[in-house]
Design a protein around this motif. Structure first.
Motif, PDB file in Angstrom:
ATOM      1  N   ASP A 149     -72.447 -58.265 -81.919  1.00  0.00           N
ATOM      2  CA  ASP A 149     -72.112 -59.276 -82.704  1.00  0.00           C
ATOM      3  C   ASP A 149     -70.895 -58.904 -83.491  1.00  0.00           C
ATOM      4  O   ASP A 149     -71.016 -58.669 -84.699  1.00  0.00           O
ATOM      5  N   ARG A 169     -66.707 -70.078 -85.122  1.00  0.00           N
ATOM      6  CA  ARG A 169     -67.969 -69.761 -84.430  1.00  0.00           C
ATOM      7  C   ARG A 169     -68.168 -70.521 -83.181  1.00  0.00           C
ATOM      8  O   ARG A 169     -68.458 -69.804 -82.008  1.00  0.00           O
ATOM      9  N   SER A 183     -66.704 -67.075 -75.299  1.00  0.00           N
ATOM     10  CA  SER A 183     -67.376 -65.878 -74.407  1.00  0.00           C
ATOM     11  C   SER A 183     -68.150 -66.255 -73.278  1.00  0.00           C
ATOM     12  O   SER A 183     -68.286 -65.675 -72.446  1.00  0.00           O
ATOM     13  N   ARG A 218     -65.547 -69.321 -80.725  1.00  0.00           N
ATOM     14  CA  ARG A 218     -65.811 -67.807 -80.210  1.00  0.00           C
ATOM     15  C   ARG A 218     -66.798 -67.956 -79.125  1.00  0.00           C
ATOM     16  O   ARG A 218     -66.818 -67.319 -78.073  1.00  0.00           O
ATOM     17  N   GLU A 219     -67.963 -68.751 -79.610  1.00  0.00           N
ATOM     18  CA  GLU A 219     -69.105 -68.593 -78.549  1.00  0.00           C
ATOM     19  C   GLU A 219     -68.780 -69.403 -77.270  1.00  0.00           C
ATOM     20  O   GLU A 219     -69.127 -68.978 -76.236  1.00  0.00           O
TER      21      GLU A 219
END
Length: 429
Positions: free
Chosen positions: A108, A374, A381, A377-378
């Motif tokens: 993380d 967030r 990914s 980013r998630e």
């Protein structure tokens, strides 16, 4: 070690393509590098012991574990000597580069970087902070925000690939902070509504309605222009990204507003005309501090008396802005060449001293940006394999993973903020 996994938990510096990432794989060598590396290693270990982190080394050494070892963010140092050498030679640029090549990693990274960002002004001893000008690099001349550099600076980021941005942005293709309803939403499918809410708040602040002659500085992919045209405004939008211009024009036409919206490839200094309202979303960050006065003078000259400006700007504390304005950063080197964040005070001072614009209202929404990032980013990914399929390599993927986590940490820690700023121009001209 074999090729890195898509989840970013492993990497091998030998996998870095030196033709693309020239010099990145080389670890600083020589006597000076060894001395600076040892000093950086001592400073980092000493700082880590005071932070809410679990730092793990390959020899089994763990710093900062104790009774909270199961909840502390994990920072895994895979190549300690290379990690320290990069930081010693290149400071925070080296820290980011060490992540890009896999000298350190984390399950993380945003959590690790949030801890570091919350203590950024205390990690380096005051004596060394006073000597920062002897160690930190200054931005190269090619990054300067002059007119002959700006398009190349913008293109290096925004012209990467519309398909790349579509992997992690929502259906509005909006690449700036959303505005959530409290409490902050977490579901992905709510992000588009939060982006439209942000845009509508800016248009309301600028009093955009039927017949408004609106200038948008920084088109993005066209969502703001579409929503303004839907209100009956006539929109002139400018961008320096050919990729954005092309897709934005398509989206405007598909929305049925082709007659009300024009999108030009144009530097802000070359805009002509007269406008009732001007809106610009997270574009001032690309202007560069040497040109902030020029930027606001241009806006002042284009706006009619009684008109309004609505800006959305990422900001940093005024003292940190002054201390870092001549520093070359990892973000400038790899993500936004020529970029620099203003403080809210700098915007207020420059407009008061150099223009007839006056700040009427400000609205801070930093926690909303942390949530926006967030979600990006998630999603980025989750689409790691598609990033590679678009032709980008693993080093690029790790670079963007670090960039999104780094940005999220800035807002989550409170080191960065984002403001919607309303300025008005007196009718007495």
């Amino acid at each position: 070690m074999s090729s890195p996994s898509i989840d970013g938990t492993a990497s091998n510096s030998s996998d870095v393509d030196d033709h693309i990432w020239q010099g990145l794989v080389q670890v600083p060598r020589g006597l000076k590098a060894r001395i600076l590396g040892r000093g950086a290693d001592r400073l980092f270990r000493r700082a880590a012991a005071r932070l809410d982190l679990r730092v793990e080394y390959p020899d089994g050494t763990v710093i900062g574990a104790g009774q909270f070892e199961h909840i502390l963010p994990r920072m895994i140092i895979r190549r300690p000597e290379a990690f320290a050498a990069r930081i010693g030679a290149h400071g925070l640029i080296g820290f980011g580069e060490a992540y890009m090549v896999g000298d350190w990693t984390s399950p993380d990274p945003a959590a690790v970087l949030t801890v570091l960002a919350s203590r950024i002004t205390h990690l380096v001893p005051p004596a060394l902070q006073r000597m920062r000008s002897l160690f930190v690099a200054t931005p190269p001349p090619s990054d300067d925000g002059a007119a002959h550099n700006t398009q190349e600076n913008i293109a290096s980021h925004y012209d990467l690939s519309n398909e790349l941005f579509a992997l992690f942005l929502d259906e509005t293709m909006t690449y700036s902070s959303a505005l959530f309803i409290e409490p902050l939403f977490e579901q992905w499918d709510q992000l588009a509504d939060a982006q439209r809410r942000k845009i509508d708040r800016l248009l309301d602040a600028a009093s955009v309605g039927p017949g408004t002659r609106l200038l948008e500085i920084g088109t993005g992919w066209g969502e703001l222009a579409i929503r303004a045209a839907a209100r009956g405004a006539v929109v002139h939008s400018v961008t320096l990204s050919r990729e954005q211009q092309e897709l934005a024009r398509v989206r405007v036409a598909e929305a049925g507003h082709e007659d009300a919206v024009s999108i030009d490839l144009l530097d802000y200094r070359s805009i002509e005309g007269s406008y009732d309202a001007i809106v610009s979303v997270e574009m001032i960050e690309a202007v560069g501090h040497r040109y902030w006065e020029t930027y606001f003078k241009v806006i002042d000259n284009l706006l009619v008396p009684g008109g309004k400006v609505a800006l959305q700007a990422i900001t940093m504390p005024h003292d940190r802005m002054k201390a870092t304005r001549n520093t070359y950063t990892w973000v400038q080197k790899y993500i936004f060449p020529g970029g620099f964040l203003p403080s809210l005070r700098a915007i207020e001072d420059i407009t008061a001293e150099c223009t007839s614009l006056r700040v009427e209202d400000t609205f801070a929404m930093g926690e909303h940006y942390a949530e926006t990032l967030r979600l990006w980013r998630e999603r980025f990914s989750a689409h790691g394999r598609q990033v590679l399929e678009l032709g980008f390599d693993e080093t690029f993927r790790r670079m963007w993973q670090f960039y999104l986590a780094y940005s999220e940490a800035g807002f989550r820690s409170g080191y960065l903020n984002v403001h919607q700023i309303v300025l008005n121009k007196s009718r007495e001209q």
